[in-house]
Motif scaffolding. Sequence first.
Motif, PDB file in Angstrom:
ATOM      1  N   ALA A  47      -2.197  -7.588   9.184  1.00  0.00           N
ATOM      2  CA  ALA A  47      -1.755  -7.231   7.838  1.00  0.00           C
ATOM      3  C   ALA A  47      -2.600  -7.995   6.824  1.00  0.00           C
ATOM      4  O   ALA A  47      -3.024  -9.128   7.086  1.00  0.00           O
ATOM      5  CB  ALA A  47      -0.281  -7.559   7.651  1.00  0.00           C
ATOM      6  N   VAL A  48      -2.825  -7.371   5.661  1.00  0.00           N
ATOM      7  CA  VAL A  48      -3.638  -8.010   4.619  1.00  0.00           C
ATOM      8  C   VAL A  48      -2.880  -8.010   3.305  1.00  0.00           C
ATOM      9  O   VAL A  48      -2.237  -7.031   2.948  1.00  0.00           O
ATOM     10  CB  VAL A  48      -5.022  -7.309   4.464  1.00  0.00           C
ATOM     11  N   GLY A  49      -2.962  -9.153   2.613  1.00  0.00           N
ATOM     12  CA  GLY A  49      -2.281  -9.266   1.328  1.00  0.00           C
ATOM     13  C   GLY A  49      -2.928 -10.334   0.459  1.00  0.00           C
ATOM     14  O   GLY A  49      -3.919 -10.958   0.842  1.00  0.00           O
ATOM     15  N   MET A  50      -2.340 -10.517  -0.719  1.00  0.00           N
ATOM     16  CA  MET A  50      -2.956 -11.378  -1.741  1.00  0.00           C
ATOM     17  C   MET A  50      -2.117 -12.600  -2.084  1.00  0.00           C
ATOM     18  O   MET A  50      -2.220 -13.133  -3.198  1.00  0.00           O
ATOM     19  CB  MET A  50      -3.209 -10.550  -3.010  1.00  0.00           C
ATOM     20  N   SER A  51      -1.279 -13.035  -1.145  1.00  0.00           N
ATOM     21  CA  SER A  51      -0.391 -14.162  -1.470  1.00  0.00           C
ATOM     22  C   SER A  51      -0.085 -14.994  -0.232  1.00  0.00           C
ATOM     23  O   SER A  51      -0.815 -14.956   0.751  1.00  0.00           O
ATOM     24  CB  SER A  51       0.911 -13.623  -2.073  1.00  0.00           C
ATOM     25  N   ASN A  93       6.221 -11.094   1.536  1.00  0.00           N
ATOM     26  CA  ASN A  93       5.199 -10.425   0.735  1.00  0.00           C
ATOM     27  C   ASN A  93       5.129  -8.946   1.095  1.00  0.00           C
ATOM     28  O   ASN A  93       5.684  -8.515   2.101  1.00  0.00           O
ATOM     29  CB  ASN A  93       3.821 -11.081   0.974  1.00  0.00           C
ATOM     30  N   ALA A  94       4.435  -8.202   0.252  1.00  0.00           N
ATOM     31  CA  ALA A  94       4.052  -6.830   0.585  1.00  0.00           C
ATOM     32  C   ALA A  94       2.620  -6.892   1.089  1.00  0.00           C
ATOM     33  O   ALA A  94       1.807  -7.645   0.553  1.00  0.00           O
ATOM     34  CB  ALA A  94       4.135  -5.948  -0.660  1.00  0.00           C
ATOM     35  N   ALA A  95       2.318  -6.150   2.147  1.00  0.00           N
ATOM     36  CA  ALA A  95       0.987  -6.235   2.740  1.00  0.00           C
ATOM     37  C   ALA A  95       0.528  -4.877   3.251  1.00  0.00           C
ATOM     38  O   ALA A  95       1.333  -3.991   3.531  1.00  0.00           O
ATOM     39  CB  ALA A  95       0.997  -7.238   3.894  1.00  0.00           C
ATOM     40  N   GLY A  96      -0.776  -4.735   3.372  1.00  0.00           N
ATOM     41  CA  GLY A  96      -1.354  -3.530   3.957  1.00  0.00           C
ATOM     42  C   GLY A  96      -1.421  -3.696   5.464  1.00  0.00           C
ATOM     43  O   GLY A  96      -1.764  -4.767   5.965  1.00  0.00           O
ATOM     44  N   GLY A  97      -1.109  -2.648   6.204  1.00  0.00           N
ATOM     45  CA  GLY A  97      -1.146  -2.718   7.667  1.00  0.00           C
ATOM     46  C   GLY A  97      -2.547  -2.446   8.200  1.00  0.00           C
ATOM     47  O   GLY A  97      -3.162  -1.433   7.882  1.00  0.00           O
ATOM     48  N   SER A 128      -8.675  -6.497  -6.571  1.00  0.00           N
ATOM     49  CA  SER A 128      -9.095  -5.183  -6.081  1.00  0.00           C
ATOM     50  C   SER A 128      -8.639  -5.057  -4.630  1.00  0.00           C
ATOM     51  O   SER A 128      -8.646  -6.038  -3.892  1.00  0.00           O
ATOM     52  CB  SER A 128     -10.615  -5.031  -6.187  1.00  0.00           C
ATOM     53  N   TYR A 129      -8.206  -3.877  -4.246  1.00  0.00           N
ATOM     54  CA  TYR A 129      -7.887  -3.629  -2.841  1.00  0.00           C
ATOM     55  C   TYR A 129      -9.189  -3.623  -2.044  1.00  0.00           C
ATOM     56  O   TYR A 129     -10.289  -3.591  -2.596  1.00  0.00           O
ATOM     57  CB  TYR A 129      -7.123  -2.305  -2.693  1.00  0.00           C
ATOM     58  N   GLU A 130      -9.072  -3.632  -0.717  1.00  0.00           N
ATOM     59  CA  GLU A 130     -10.232  -3.795   0.150  1.00  0.00           C
ATOM     60  C   GLU A 130     -11.014  -2.486   0.301  1.00  0.00           C
ATOM     61  O   GLU A 130     -10.449  -1.398   0.265  1.00  0.00           O
ATOM     62  CB  GLU A 130      -9.775  -4.272   1.535  1.00  0.00           C
ATOM     63  N   THR A 131     -12.298  -2.612   0.537  1.00  0.00           N
ATOM     64  CA  THR A 131     -13.109  -1.452   0.891  1.00  0.00           C
ATOM     65  C   THR A 131     -12.836  -1.107   2.358  1.00  0.00           C
ATOM     66  O   THR A 131     -12.273  -1.923   3.113  1.00  0.00           O
ATOM     67  CB  THR A 131     -14.614  -1.748   0.750  1.00  0.00           C
ATOM     68  N   ILE A 162       5.177  -4.041   5.386  1.00  0.00           N
ATOM     69  CA  ILE A 162       3.955  -3.231   5.471  1.00  0.00           C
ATOM     70  C   ILE A 162       4.144  -2.009   4.562  1.00  0.00           C
ATOM     71  O   ILE A 162       4.883  -1.094   4.887  1.00  0.00           O
ATOM     72  CB  ILE A 162       3.670  -2.777   6.930  1.00  0.00           C
ATOM     73  N   THR A 163       3.482  -2.056   3.411  1.00  0.00           N
ATOM     74  CA  THR A 163       3.741  -1.044   2.395  1.00  0.00           C
ATOM     75  C   THR A 163       2.744   0.112   2.424  1.00  0.00           C
ATOM     76  O   THR A 163       2.972   1.148   1.805  1.00  0.00           O
ATOM     77  CB  THR A 163       3.716  -1.679   0.993  1.00  0.00           C
ATOM     78  N   ASP A 164       1.628  -0.082   3.127  1.00  0.00           N
ATOM     79  CA  ASP A 164       0.621   0.978   3.222  1.00  0.00           C
ATOM     80  C   ASP A 164      -0.246   0.678   4.427  1.00  0.00           C
ATOM     81  O   ASP A 164      -0.339  -0.467   4.858  1.00  0.00           O
ATOM     82  CB  ASP A 164      -0.259   1.027   1.959  1.00  0.00           C
ATOM     83  N   MET A 165      -0.838   1.730   4.993  1.00  0.00           N
ATOM     84  CA  MET A 165      -1.742   1.506   6.114  1.00  0.00           C
ATOM     85  C   MET A 165      -3.146   1.306   5.561  1.00  0.00           C
ATOM     86  O   MET A 165      -3.708   2.190   4.929  1.00  0.00           O
ATOM     87  CB  MET A 165      -1.688   2.666   7.106  1.00  0.00           C
ATOM     88  N   ALA A 166      -3.666   0.105   5.813  1.00  0.00           N
ATOM     89  CA  ALA A 166      -4.970  -0.276   5.270  1.00  0.00           C
ATOM     90  C   ALA A 166      -6.001  -0.249   6.387  1.00  0.00           C
ATOM     91  O   ALA A 166      -6.529  -1.264   6.801  1.00  0.00           O
ATOM     92  CB  ALA A 166      -4.868  -1.657   4.628  1.00  0.00           C
ATOM     93  N   THR A 167      -6.239   0.956   6.916  1.00  0.00           N
ATOM     94  CA  THR A 167      -7.182   1.067   8.026  1.00  0.00           C
ATOM     95  C   THR A 167      -8.530   1.614   7.578  1.00  0.00           C
ATOM     96  O   THR A 167      -9.459   1.727   8.363  1.00  0.00           O
ATOM     97  CB  THR A 167      -6.610   1.985   9.130  1.00  0.00           C
ATOM     98  N   ALA A 227       2.700   2.762  -5.377  1.00  0.00           N
ATOM     99  CA  ALA A 227       3.082   3.201  -4.035  1.00  0.00           C
ATOM    100  C   ALA A 227       3.540   2.013  -3.198  1.00  0.00           C
ATOM    101  O   ALA A 227       4.517   2.100  -2.444  1.00  0.00           O
ATOM    102  CB  ALA A 227       1.894   3.903  -3.367  1.00  0.00           C
ATOM    103  N   VAL A 228       2.852   0.874  -3.328  1.00  0.00           N
ATOM    104  CA  VAL A 228       3.219  -0.348  -2.620  1.00  0.00           C
ATOM    105  C   VAL A 228       4.648  -0.756  -2.979  1.00  0.00           C
ATOM    106  O   VAL A 228       5.483  -1.025  -2.112  1.00  0.00           O
ATOM    107  CB  VAL A 228       2.216  -1.489  -2.955  1.00  0.00           C
ATOM    108  N   LEU A 229       4.956  -0.751  -4.280  1.00  0.00           N
ATOM    109  CA  LEU A 229       6.295  -1.150  -4.731  1.00  0.00           C
ATOM    110  C   LEU A 229       7.360  -0.160  -4.257  1.00  0.00           C
ATOM    111  O   LEU A 229       8.458  -0.561  -3.866  1.00  0.00           O
ATOM    112  CB  LEU A 229       6.338  -1.263  -6.259  1.00  0.00           C
TER     113      LEU A 229
HETATM  114  N1  HPA Z   1      -4.282  -4.797   0.601  1.00  0.00           N
HETATM  115  C1  HPA Z   1      -4.059  -5.988   0.007  1.00  0.00           C
HETATM  116  N2  HPA Z   1      -2.899  -6.339  -0.470  1.00  0.00           N
HETATM  117  C2  HPA Z   1      -1.890  -5.502  -0.333  1.00  0.00           C
HETATM  118  C3  HPA Z   1      -2.038  -4.264   0.280  1.00  0.00           C
HETATM  119  C4  HPA Z   1      -3.300  -3.898   0.772  1.00  0.00           C
HETATM  120  O1  HPA Z   1      -3.498  -2.798   1.327  1.00  0.00           O
HETATM  121  N3  HPA Z   1      -0.831  -3.657   0.261  1.00  0.00           N
HETATM  122  C5  HPA Z   1       0.021  -4.511  -0.349  1.00  0.00           C
HETATM  123  N4  HPA Z   1      -0.608  -5.633  -0.704  1.00  0.00           N
END
Ligand code: HPA
Length: 286
Positions: free
Chosen positions: A220-224, A124-128, A203-206, A245-250, A261-263
């Motif tokens: 890491a956080v993701g939707m799958s 998966n793609a996920a936020g770090g 929706s992405y996280e707050t 890890i496609t983006d830093m989700a801090t 951007a994730v893709l």
């Molecule tokens: N949050 C949730 N799902 C995601 C993210 C994220 O930042 N990046 C890629 N998938």
Amino acid sequence: MVHEAMTDARSFQAWKPRVDEAAAFVRTRSRTQPGLAVVLGSGLGALADAVERDATIPYREIPHFPVSTAAGHAGNLVLGMLEGKPVVVMQGRVHFYEGYALGQVVFPVRVMRELGAGTLLVSNAAGGLNRQWNAGDLMVIADHINFMGTNPLIGPNEEAFGARFPDMARPYDPELVRLAERVAVAERVPLRKGVYVAVSGPSYETAAELRMLARWGADAVGMSTVPEVIAARQMGMRVLGFSAITDMATGEVVESVTHEAVLAVARELEPRFVRLVRRIIREMTL
Ligand code: HPA
């Protein structure tokens, strides 16, 4: 209203006959008897190009198969040989946020199990969330947190798939995680290891949610992924999982995350992912 859940349980339609029908259809198109099932996440579809193909079947042609609507997901079931192993590959998956019930989300995994796959490799793609990490990192999943608010096994239990209360103590096979780490060193591909938390999206996280998830111990956080892994474990499959890890989700980044951007980051790290996973598959015993 009190009886709503009971009514739903009574009108429940078993998945197993539909799984059998889909598997029988796939067998009319391919002679491959897969030992390994692979789910390719957002922007990670290129591994499917490395398969010596015996069949490429669009999801929409397979009875009862859910069809993906998200960008970056091709929607083909690919069968053939990869690194000397018979595989079935999902080029693209469906998500809970698309409106599918989790029973539909995990349907393809059940079909791949029915086709013979005893091992599942998910990505998966996920936020770090881990502050030591960076966008572009690869992570092997050590464990997960199901924060989707639901579970694919809710509803009458179908004994054909497994236990009513399946164990989730070690969903990700420790031996396969060790293999991944060993291969990463040999291939000089830096590999993180951590906990994946699944949210429903879309929706992405707050910022507050991201702080909470990090404090819970997630990296890491993701939707799958988590629904598929739960269903796979109920069926006794061994599981290995990777997050790109496609983006830093801090919650501190100035720029907000976008799907594009994730893709883009997933595509950039795709060659590294493919190299790592191909060698893991080569060295795996099915
Ligand atoms: N949050 C949730 N799902 C995601 C993210 C994220 O930042 N990046 C890629 N998938």
